[in-house]
Scaffold this active site. Sequence first.
Site: not given
Ligand SMILES: *Cc1c(COP(=O)(O)O)cnc(C)c1O
Length: 371
Positions: A135, A311
């Site tokens: 990503r 709603d």
């Molecule tokens: C959303 C996110 C998290 C948290 O992820 P969870 O699975 O909800 O614990 C941690 N680091 C990054 C970079 C994220 O985008």
Amino acid sequence: MQNEVYSTWLEVDLEAIRNNVRQISKISQTQVMAVIKANGYGHGAEAVARAALQAGAAWCGVARIEEALALREAHINGNLMVLGFTPPACIPQAIEKHISIAVYDWNMARKYLQYAQKTGGQLKLHIKVETGMGRLGMQADEVPAFIQWACRQPQFMLEGIFTHFARADEPHVTSAKDQVDRFNHVLAVLNADGICPPIKHAANSAALFNLPEAHYDLVRPGIAMYGLNPSAGTILPDHFKPALTWKAQITSIRMMPPGHGISYGHLYITAKDERIGVIPIGYGDGFRRLNGQKVLVHGQVTDVIGRVCMDQSMIQLDALPEAVVGDEVVLLGRQGKQSITAEDLAARWGIVNYEVVCGLMDRLPRIYFNE
Ligand SMILES: *Cc1c(COP(=O)(O)O)cnc(C)c1O
């Protein structure tokens, strides 16, 4: 709690959030970055941020700079980091408001530098490393040269280095372990050059539980902090508590004669005299327009019938002659001995619990307990 002014509302137990943050700190023995992107996974970013910081979280993490700026507007003064992309034009605000940002791209970093030079002041950076998520992230072999360059820029302050797991929630964490190895390799190369970024971080909620070697200096829990399971294979320990309950009042109850169509498309037709209730929630609130939905009334699992509207929705109350207009209905949470969890809704809707809570619309009032 029965409130008098809302027909539907969310109740958020901030003591549950604080409890979960304390559990996380105990497990990780590191600093905690409370991840409160997407309006705190639907729970309300500001209130969750405050609760998490009260419970000892050292950081709040968000996805976008707008989210960070809104927290600053709300006088959240702790460490704040944007985990995703920040547009270069927002760098002056990041500097002014002391918001740390992620950087993963050399060209972007040069633009950041130009804005930082124009503004004066220092921009706090966390370098994001690609280790397997596919990503955002700088290729591992570019990181050392990049960091050496960044460290020479007086407008930059290298605050951290991080990565993110693609598969930490799976029972066999081989892929995540490979990511840890790659991240460690980058850290070792940097170390050999005498560079040690102050805050190294990688773990989301799943890695908090499944990959102790990924805790580093800071963990970044989102879903676990809200008391929700990271995945079907990674279930929270017992002492975590879900923070959210979704309630509504019954707004109408009528006896309908046999053969009466209910809601758009008349997918449901009464078979006999039936007692039909109305609840003021629908897909415009984040409920899904699917058949087979259930809610809790008087502690009993009760069917939603006919199409869910934007709603409003209808419920079948034949088994509950005692139910009256104004009674409380639970859509998500506990009522008496029964409960409907975010995981139950996710299974019913064919999505994950993350989507259930993130999909709770802004128009739902949030009522906070144990502030
Ligand atoms: C959303 C996110 C998290 C948290 O992820 P969870 O699975 O909800 O614990 C941690 N680091 C990054 C970079 C994220 O985008």
